[in-house]
Design a protein around this motif. Structure first.
Motif, PDB file in Angstrom:
ATOM      1  N   THR A  11      12.619 -40.086  38.111  1.00  0.00           N
ATOM      2  CA  THR A  11      13.529 -39.602  39.142  1.00  0.00           C
ATOM      3  C   THR A  11      12.768 -39.310  40.428  1.00  0.00           C
ATOM      4  O   THR A  11      13.211 -39.643  41.527  1.00  0.00           O
ATOM      5  N   VAL A  12      11.588 -38.691  40.289  1.00  0.00           N
ATOM      6  CA  VAL A  12      10.774 -38.333  41.450  1.00  0.00           C
ATOM      7  C   VAL A  12      10.084 -39.563  42.040  1.00  0.00           C
ATOM      8  O   VAL A  12      10.033 -39.738  43.259  1.00  0.00           O
ATOM      9  N   GLY A  18      15.496 -28.597  39.134  1.00  0.00           N
ATOM     10  CA  GLY A  18      16.902 -28.742  39.481  1.00  0.00           C
ATOM     11  C   GLY A  18      17.337 -30.205  39.500  1.00  0.00           C
ATOM     12  O   GLY A  18      16.681 -31.083  38.940  1.00  0.00           O
ATOM     13  N   VAL A  19      18.444 -30.447  40.165  1.00  0.00           N
ATOM     14  CA  VAL A  19      18.967 -31.804  40.316  1.00  0.00           C
ATOM     15  C   VAL A  19      18.548 -32.330  41.693  1.00  0.00           C
ATOM     16  O   VAL A  19      18.694 -31.624  42.690  1.00  0.00           O
ATOM     17  N   PRO A  20      18.003 -33.546  41.783  1.00  0.00           N
ATOM     18  CA  PRO A  20      17.584 -34.053  43.090  1.00  0.00           C
ATOM     19  C   PRO A  20      18.753 -34.202  44.050  1.00  0.00           C
ATOM     20  O   PRO A  20      19.843 -34.599  43.664  1.00  0.00           O
ATOM     21  N   ARG A  21      18.519 -33.846  45.293  1.00  0.00           N
ATOM     22  CA  ARG A  21      19.512 -33.990  46.360  1.00  0.00           C
ATOM     23  C   ARG A  21      18.928 -34.837  47.473  1.00  0.00           C
ATOM     24  O   ARG A  21      17.714 -34.872  47.666  1.00  0.00           O
ATOM     25  N   LYS A  53      18.081 -39.133  54.401  1.00  0.00           N
ATOM     26  CA  LYS A  53      17.872 -39.884  53.164  1.00  0.00           C
ATOM     27  C   LYS A  53      16.583 -39.494  52.448  1.00  0.00           C
ATOM     28  O   LYS A  53      15.963 -40.308  51.757  1.00  0.00           O
ATOM     29  N   HIS A  54      16.180 -38.261  52.615  1.00  0.00           N
ATOM     30  CA  HIS A  54      14.986 -37.754  51.943  1.00  0.00           C
ATOM     31  C   HIS A  54      15.405 -37.036  50.662  1.00  0.00           C
ATOM     32  O   HIS A  54      16.270 -36.169  50.690  1.00  0.00           O
ATOM     33  N   THR A  55      14.803 -37.393  49.535  1.00  0.00           N
ATOM     34  CA  THR A  55      15.126 -36.766  48.254  1.00  0.00           C
ATOM     35  C   THR A  55      14.398 -35.433  48.137  1.00  0.00           C
ATOM     36  O   THR A  55      13.189 -35.355  48.375  1.00  0.00           O
ATOM     37  N   ASN A  56      15.156 -34.389  47.803  1.00  0.00           N
ATOM     38  CA  ASN A  56      14.599 -33.040  47.733  1.00  0.00           C
ATOM     39  C   ASN A  56      14.765 -32.447  46.333  1.00  0.00           C
ATOM     40  O   ASN A  56      15.768 -32.674  45.676  1.00  0.00           O
TER      41      ASN A  56
END
Length: 245
Positions: free
Chosen positions: A58-59, A203-206, A222-225
């Motif tokens: 995911t990361v 947590g869940v990626p946003r 559009k940056h995944t946090n």
């Protein structure tokens, strides 16, 4: 002296039945629902075996090209495809049997509201996502939380006795638990278990929809946090014993 036994399967199946009751008003182990139970078991075992790699992919999704991760990624994709087919079948079945005047469960209620409001999103795709969250993610996290609560209660017999006493006093041995039950101590113990054993530490990626600034940090569009929830829940500056319930 009793025999040792593994609680995992019992807890997973009981929480699955709750989730299934919400979605289609049936139990996972009812005849005809074997595919749902198999899917839930597959997801739970996948988390147990390769949970770290799930988070890693995911990361850093480019890790799927590494030889050691390739097979795990392939299994994940096959599981997603099987899950999609299963949920599509459930949705199609409920749609055929739908009685708009008497919706039976979450799927029926969603379909009724979709017909009334005709939103722009694709019905089956959105409903499929909800079902995944409830049946797969919801079952795994809930059963894992229950297991950790039991571990802490075994380690803290005085806390266990207080929980037992409050349940006996408010709900009773033959009573039915309700969301509005007045059990503040039980609720506090559950919340503490959440805090000490953070099941989803990131947590869940946003993903940001636009450029933004938060506490002086620039976050591009559009940056995944990810959120470091465990750091918040176990701060030594605010808690004397952050790892103790």
């Amino acid at each position: 002296m009793g025999k040792r036994f593994v609680l995992e399967e019992y807890l997973a199946h009981s929480t699955s039945n709750v989730m299934n009751g919400i979605t289609i008003q049936q139990r996972c182990n009812d005849k005809g629902n074997e595919a749902i139970m198999t899917y839930v078991d597959h997801v739970i075992q996948g988390f147990r075996k390769d949970g770290f790699l799930y988070i890693l992919l995911t990361v850093a999704p480019w890790c799927r090209f590494f030889p050691s991760v390739r097979n795990v990624y392939k299994n994940i994709q096959e599981g997603i495809a099987k899950g999609n087919a299963l949920f599509d079948s459930l949705i199609d079945q409920r749609e055929k049997e739908l009685d708009t005047n008497r919706p039976n469960g979450f799927i029926d209620s969603f379909l009724v509201e979709h017909k009334k409001n005709s939103p722009s999103f694709e019905k089956k795709e959105q409903l499929r996502i909800f079902l995944k969250d409830l049946l797969a993610a919801g079952t795994e996290t809930s059963s894992s939380t229950l297991r950790w609560i039991l571990v802490y209660l075994i380690k803290e017999p005085k806390v266990q006795q207080k929980v037992h006493d409050e349940i006996d006093r408010v709900i009773g041995r033959e009573g039915l638990a309700r969301l509005d039950a007045d059990v503040p101590y039980v609720r506090a113990v559950i919340q503490e278990a959440y805090r000490v054993q953070t099941l989803g530490p990131l947590g869940v990626p946003r993903q940001t929809t636009t450029d933004t600034t938060l506490f002086g940090y620039h976050i591009p569009k559009k940056h995944t946090n990810f959120k470091q929830l465990m750091a918040c829940a176990q701060r030594s500056k605010t808690l004397a014993q952050p790892r103790k319930v």
